[in-house]
Structures are given as C-alpha cells and as structure tokens.
Design a protein around this motif. Sequence first.
Motif, short mmCIF file in Angstrom:
data_model
loop_
_atom_site.label_atom_id
_atom_site.label_comp_id
_atom_site.label_asym_id
_atom_site.label_seq_id
_atom_site.Cartn_x
_atom_site.Cartn_y
_atom_site.Cartn_z
N ARG A 1 0.84 -1.21 0.00
CA ARG A 1 0.00 0.00 0.00
C ARG A 1 0.87 1.26 0.00
NH1 ARG A 1 -2.74 -3.11 3.87
NH2 ARG A 1 -2.24 -1.73 5.63
N VAL A 2 2.00 1.20 0.70
CA VAL A 2 2.91 2.34 0.73
C VAL A 2 3.45 2.62 -0.67
CG1 VAL A 2 5.10 3.21 1.63
CG2 VAL A 2 3.53 2.03 3.16
N VAL A 3 3.82 1.58 -1.39
CA VAL A 3 4.32 1.75 -2.76
C VAL A 3 3.26 2.46 -3.62
CG1 VAL A 3 4.98 0.55 -4.86
CG2 VAL A 3 5.93 -0.18 -2.67
N ASP A 4 2.03 2.01 -3.55
CA ASP A 4 0.97 2.64 -4.34
C ASP A 4 0.73 4.08 -3.90
OD1 ASP A 4 0.38 0.52 -6.07
OD2 ASP A 4 -0.99 -0.41 -4.62
N THR A 5 0.81 4.33 -2.60
CA THR A 5 0.59 5.68 -2.09
C THR A 5 1.71 6.61 -2.54
OG1 THR A 5 -0.59 4.82 -0.17
CG2 THR A 5 0.28 7.06 0.00
N ALA A 6 2.95 6.11 -2.55
CA ALA A 6 4.06 6.93 -3.03
C ALA A 6 3.82 7.37 -4.47
CB ALA A 6 5.36 6.15 -2.91
N ALA A 7 3.39 6.43 -5.30
CA ALA A 7 3.11 6.77 -6.69
C ALA A 7 2.00 7.80 -6.79
CB ALA A 7 2.75 5.50 -7.46
N GLU A 8 0.98 7.64 -5.96
CA GLU A 8 -0.15 8.57 -5.97
C GLU A 8 0.29 9.98 -5.57
OE1 GLU A 8 -4.10 9.12 -3.18
OE2 GLU A 8 -3.56 7.09 -3.79
N LEU A 9 1.22 10.08 -4.62
CA LEU A 9 1.69 11.38 -4.13
C LEU A 9 2.78 11.98 -5.00
CD1 LEU A 9 1.94 10.70 -0.27
CD2 LEU A 9 0.12 11.91 -1.50
N GLY A 10 3.29 11.21 -5.95
CA GLY A 10 4.39 11.69 -6.77
C GLY A 10 5.74 11.54 -6.13
N ALA A 11 5.85 10.72 -5.08
CA ALA A 11 7.13 10.47 -4.42
C ALA A 11 7.96 9.52 -5.27
CB ALA A 11 6.92 9.88 -3.04
N ALA A 12 9.26 9.74 -5.29
CA ALA A 12 10.14 8.95 -6.15
C ALA A 12 10.61 7.65 -5.50
CB ALA A 12 11.37 9.77 -6.54
N VAL A 13 10.52 7.55 -4.17
CA VAL A 13 11.14 6.42 -3.49
C VAL A 13 10.39 6.11 -2.20
CG1 VAL A 13 12.80 7.89 -2.26
CG2 VAL A 13 13.37 5.49 -2.65
N VAL A 14 10.40 4.83 -1.81
CA VAL A 14 9.90 4.42 -0.50
C VAL A 14 11.04 3.74 0.24
CG1 VAL A 14 7.49 4.20 -1.16
CG2 VAL A 14 9.01 2.27 -1.50
N SER A 15 11.12 3.99 1.54
CA SER A 15 12.18 3.42 2.36
C SER A 15 11.59 2.38 3.30
CB SER A 15 12.89 4.51 3.17
OG SER A 15 13.92 3.96 3.99
N PHE A 16 12.13 1.16 3.22
CA PHE A 16 11.70 0.07 4.08
C PHE A 16 12.89 -0.41 4.92
CE2 PHE A 16 8.89 -0.73 0.27
CZ PHE A 16 7.71 -0.32 0.87
N GLY A 17 12.58 -0.99 6.08
CA GLY A 17 13.62 -1.58 6.92
C GLY A 17 13.18 -2.94 7.42
N LEU A 18 14.13 -3.67 7.98
CA LEU A 18 13.84 -4.99 8.55
C LEU A 18 13.89 -4.95 10.07
CD1 LEU A 18 15.86 -7.22 6.05
CD2 LEU A 18 13.39 -6.79 6.08
N PHE A 19 13.75 -3.77 10.66
CA PHE A 19 13.76 -3.64 12.12
C PHE A 19 12.34 -3.64 12.66
CE2 PHE A 19 14.33 0.32 9.92
CZ PHE A 19 13.60 1.29 10.58
N GLU A 20 12.20 -4.20 13.87
CA GLU A 20 10.89 -4.44 14.47
C GLU A 20 10.58 -3.39 15.54
OE1 GLU A 20 10.98 -8.50 15.82
OE2 GLU A 20 11.83 -9.20 13.92
N ALA A 21 9.44 -3.54 16.18
CA ALA A 21 9.02 -2.62 17.23
C ALA A 21 10.04 -2.61 18.36
CB ALA A 21 7.65 -3.02 17.76
N LEU A 22 10.15 -1.47 19.04
CA LEU A 22 11.07 -1.34 20.16
C LEU A 22 10.74 -2.35 21.25
CD1 LEU A 22 11.19 2.55 20.54
CD2 LEU A 22 12.98 1.09 19.57
N ALA A 23 11.79 -2.90 21.85
CA ALA A 23 11.63 -3.78 23.01
C ALA A 23 11.25 -2.93 24.23
CB ALA A 23 12.93 -4.53 23.28
N PRO A 24 10.64 -3.53 25.27
CA PRO A 24 10.27 -2.76 26.46
C PRO A 24 11.43 -1.96 27.05
CG PRO A 24 9.23 -4.91 26.53
CD PRO A 24 10.15 -4.93 25.34
N ALA A 25 12.62 -2.56 27.13
CA ALA A 25 13.77 -1.83 27.69
C ALA A 25 14.14 -0.63 26.83
CB ALA A 25 14.96 -2.77 27.83
N GLN A 26 13.97 -0.74 25.52
CA GLN A 26 14.26 0.39 24.64
C GLN A 26 13.26 1.52 24.84
OE1 GLN A 26 14.36 -2.00 20.92
NE2 GLN A 26 16.41 -1.14 20.63
N ARG A 27 12.01 1.17 25.07
CA ARG A 27 10.99 2.21 25.28
C ARG A 27 11.23 2.97 26.58
NH1 ARG A 27 7.52 -1.92 23.20
NH2 ARG A 27 6.80 -2.45 25.30
#
Length: 321
Positions: free
Chosen positions: A113-139
């Motif tokens: 959905r982000v890819v399609d939304t980027a195209a709709e907004l005229g954005a040239a690129v989408v940035s994805f990562g493989l990192f997950e939600a913060l652990a409790p200690a990180q929060r």
Amino acid sequence: MSKAGSHSTPGWEEWPIAAAMLQFANTTPDGGSIQDADPEVWAEALREVAGAGFEQVDPTDSWLRVADLSPARRDDFTRVVKEAGLTVPALSTARRSVIDPVHGADNLAYSHRVVDTAAELGAAVVSFGLFEALAPAQREALWFWTAPGPRNPDDPETWRLAVARIRELGEHAQSVGVDVSLEMYEDTYLGTADDAVRFVRAVDHPRVGLNPDLGNLQRLHRPVEAARVMVEKTLPYANYWHVKNYFRAEDASTGAVLTFPAPMEYGVIDYRHALRYAVEHGFRGAFCVEHYGGDGLSVSATNRAYLRRLLSQTPGVGPRP
C-alpha cells in the motif's frame, strides 16, 4: 539493484532535502490518534516544517500512516501538504518489517500500500527496513539505541524470505515508477555495511537500492566499523539517504562507549567526505534529515542548511570556484 546514478544530477539549490516527522507525536494533545485527527491537525505540523525553512517533507509513518488513510483522507493530506508549500519526495516506514515473526505478512501487505501511495503522491522512493518494534527496555531508555532490541534470526531460510519479499516490493515499485530503498539498521540483515551490500546484491533488482543511514550504526554502544569505511562500501548502492550524526566517545581501556545526538557538522560522521564520495559514485537521490532529542525540527533545519552548503561546494553539483 538500483544504482546511485540512476537519475540526473540536481543543482545544489534544488536538490531535495526533506524533513522527517520524527519529532512530531502520533497522538493529539487530548490523547487521540493522529491517524484519526482532523486534517487541520496535520496542517499545523506541516506549517511548522515549512516555517523551519523546508520545502520537502517525508511523512514518516511513525507520525502518520498515509497509506492507511481512506482515499478521501489521502486527498485531504495531499491538500494540506500543498497548502503548506511542501512536496513529498519520499515515504519512509519504520518498524514494519516484512519478516516480523508475528506481523510479517500484514507488514508486507502494508508495504505494498505504501508503494501505491508513493506513486499517488508523486514520491520517487519508499524506504523500508527490517527492524521491528522497540523492546520494552528500549521504550524505557533515554536513548532507545542504548538498550538491546529485536534481532533478525541467524537463519538462512528467513534471510531468503526477506530477499524474496523485498524483491516482490521492487517488482511492484517498478510497475508504478518508484524506487525501493532499504534502511541500514543494527542487528538486521542490513546491520553492517557488508551485510547491507550483500543483501541488496542478493535482491538484485533495478529498483532496489540502499538507504545508508550511517547514524543508526555509529550511535551504538559497541564496536562499529569506521564511518568512512561504511561510506565507501555502501554509497555506490544508495538511492535515498537518511542523514543524522552523533557524538561518539570510546574508552579503549575499558571498552566503554557513549553516544548522543549531534548536529550533522559536529558528529563523528564526516559528511563533507561522505557527500563528495556519494556524488562521485553516482548518488542522485533525495536526503531526509533526522534528529532525536530537544528541538529536533530546529536541529534538522540547521542540518539542512549545512547540507545545502556542502552541496554548493561539491564538484559536479555546486558552482565552480
């Protein structure tokens, strides 16, 4: 894979430098969700960004999930962005890994959905990562990167799944005319310069490159590769670039490391060298300036001015001496 030199060189005054929305809360003062807020609430934040001197914004989804808005609400978002005098060169996602052990399939659908939304907004690129939600200690920590977080598994099958799902997103991105950029982040399959290059080469898609967010790694309280070495390994594969910097102190006698956020020109990463090396090796993508702590927007604006000054002095971009 998407090479850094896939587009013509912008002029130093026109090169897109977007503000991240990291410093804006995803809740309203009364405890409601920004996702459900009146568009005027979004507009107020975007006017602050424009007031700090920005002409571009990356509506980072830790603030607002534009891809999950209804079509009418996306129209409202597009309107308030335009009314603020801003454009959207890129969309960044955060903590929505397509191999999350619980939410991976949902995150993959969201990423499409982000890819399609980027195209709709005229954005040239989408940035994805493989990192997950913060652990409790990180929060609970003052700086989340000082506490241990989730790690991608040391498992060849999961690594291959990650490669396949990112390639799938690359195929989709190609069909709508945008690029995919993969954000470097600790303890993921993009957690070192060598690992990031290996991963993007394995994806091997013309629309997929790297987002060499060196700050994510230089801030770690552990031994890390020198920033200059990371630059020279990763920038030839870059197609979008989150930029920020950190002070870093190391005590060789004890192994202690301390880091905290710094304006770009003062931290451990030499962006003068990094930028020149990037341009020499074909980088033509947009920048997104980030900063944690304090008045993050004002520091980001200072970083934008510094970056613009460096661009004006970079051979092949700025005016000749």
